[in-house]
Write a protein that holds these residues in place. Structure first.
Motif: not given
Length: 401
Positions: A192-215
């Motif tokens: 489903a549409p990927c509504n938001a995403g960001a590298f985490i942790p905020p100041g390091v960015g070792k991972r990428l988190a994403t969320v979508d419209d299906m939960g």
């Protein structure tokens, strides 16, 4: 798939760290009620605008359509950027409103604009399925047109490197290496549409988190493309919907260690999830409509959730208990903490930015100037000013000290 080998040291694994916070004292909230009246002479809107004081200290007025996105260059905070429904983005000086550069090439609305961590690059994302990138040190030189498979919903720069991620309406997530513009990875898992995403942790960015419209929420290893954590609404504890409607995730943020996600849902639910243990720490249901933004206070263990239902809910990030609600007359589209302070700015559909003291819930100021609903805002790194874009086609600069 990967078309370029990404250096592994760009995404160094951190030690897992538990969140440690201390409770702040409870306090009372000062309620307020604002009601505007129009005349019955057919000019209610115009008369109401005349009554609203313009408190802006500067502005940018060259957009020909709604302004959907704004950003401030942290390396050169006087340099701002904005993009809108006129398919154009601009770089301008917030001290005098002067246009510095015009960013062209999109064929549909620009809905995202972001500076790289060092201010060397600026990227725009559009509904034309395209991302365009410019290099500032060579005079705002256009360097790359990055094609995706569908409308772009968000873009996010890595906090320490020149990697750019983007999420699309078809659920795909892309990552490029700049300045080459080569695809570093494409993440296919959202349905489903990927509504938001960001590298985490905020100041390091070792991972990428994403969320979508299906939960669904996924935490990726950006280098390998593997999903390290995957949470879906198949687990009813994690379902962002309610009994009446299905729901998806609209926004999220993480704690500074990157091991806890705070997720806002389209039905008003907020979930707090420990990524290490894959456990849900809290399911918060104070609000009744879409949560558009979640912000963590930089100096107190409190987080704020802005909702379309006209409220901003404050929660204790240690006990995860509800503290108080900050009322607004219309939908709240964004909230941002002033850096290194307990002061929260909220942007509302009633054209007003409000400043709150979250220790007491007191409304400190109502900042007006826009004539139509505010759609976006950004706070200067020193916390002295805020810029906001609106349906009225303007970007205004306000003092918020």
């Amino acid at each position: 798939m990967a078309e370029e080998n990404v250096p592994a040291d760009e995404f160094i694994e951190d030690n897992e760290v538990d969140e440690v916070v201390a409770e702040d004292q409870n306090s009372m909230q000062q309620d307020f009620d604002e009601e505007g009246e129009g005349n019955d002479d057919g000019f209610q809107g115009e008369n109401l605008v005349d009554m609203v004081p313009d408190m802006s200290v500067q502005g940018f007025f060259e957009h020909k359509d709604s302004v959907f996105t704004v950003a401030i260059n942290k390396s050169n905070p006087n340099m701002c950027a904005s993009g809108g429904g006129d398919d154009l983005a601009y770089i301008w000086d917030r001290t005098n409103g002067e246009r510095l550069h015009t960013l062209t090439g999109h064929t549909d609305s620009i809905i995202a604009i972001e500076w790289s961590f060092d201010g060397e690059y600026i990227a725009t994302g559009g509904m034309d399925s395209q991302i365009r990138v410019w290099k500032m040190s060579t005079g705002c030189e256009f360097i790359a047109a990055l094609e995706t498979s569908d409308e772009v919903i968000w873009i996010s720069w890595h906090p320490k490197g020149h990697f750019l991620a983007a999420g699309c309406n078809d659920g795909s997530v892309w990552m490029w290496s700049l300045p080459s513009g080569k695809v570093a990875n494409v993440f296919y898992s959202h349905t489903a549409p990927c509504n938001a995403g960001a590298f985490i942790p905020p100041g390091v960015g070792k991972r990428l988190a994403t969320v979508d419209d299906m939960g669904t929420a996924i935490v990726w290893n950006p280098a390998s493309g593997e999903a390290e954590v995957r949470l879906t609404s198949d687990d009813q504890r994690f379902d962002p919907g309610n009994e009446e409607t299905a729901g998806g995730w609209v926004c999220f943020t993480s704690n500074k260690e990157g091991n806890v996600l705070f997720l806002g849902g389209s039905s008003g639910k907020v979930k707090v999830v420990n990524l290490n243990s894959r456990t849900i720490l809290a399911s918060l249901e104070t609000q009744t409509e879409s949560v558009e933004k979640i912000a963590l206070c930089p100096v107190l263990p409190i987080f704020a959730c802005a909702s379309v239902d006209g409220t901003v809910a404050l929660y204790d990030s240690a006990s995860l208990k509800f503290r108080k609600s900050l009322p607004h007359s219309e939908a709240v589209v964004s909230c941002e903490f002033i850096p290194n302070s307990p002061y929260l700015l909220t942007a509302c559909g009633d054209c007003i930015i409000r400043k709150w003291d979250i220790r007491t819930g007191q409304l400190l100021a109502e900042i007006s100037g826009h004539q139509e609903p505010i759609l976006c805002m950004a706070v200067a790194p020193d916390g002295k000013q805020v810029i906001s874009g609106s349906d009225d086609k303007t970007v205004l600069v306000f003092n918020c000290e």
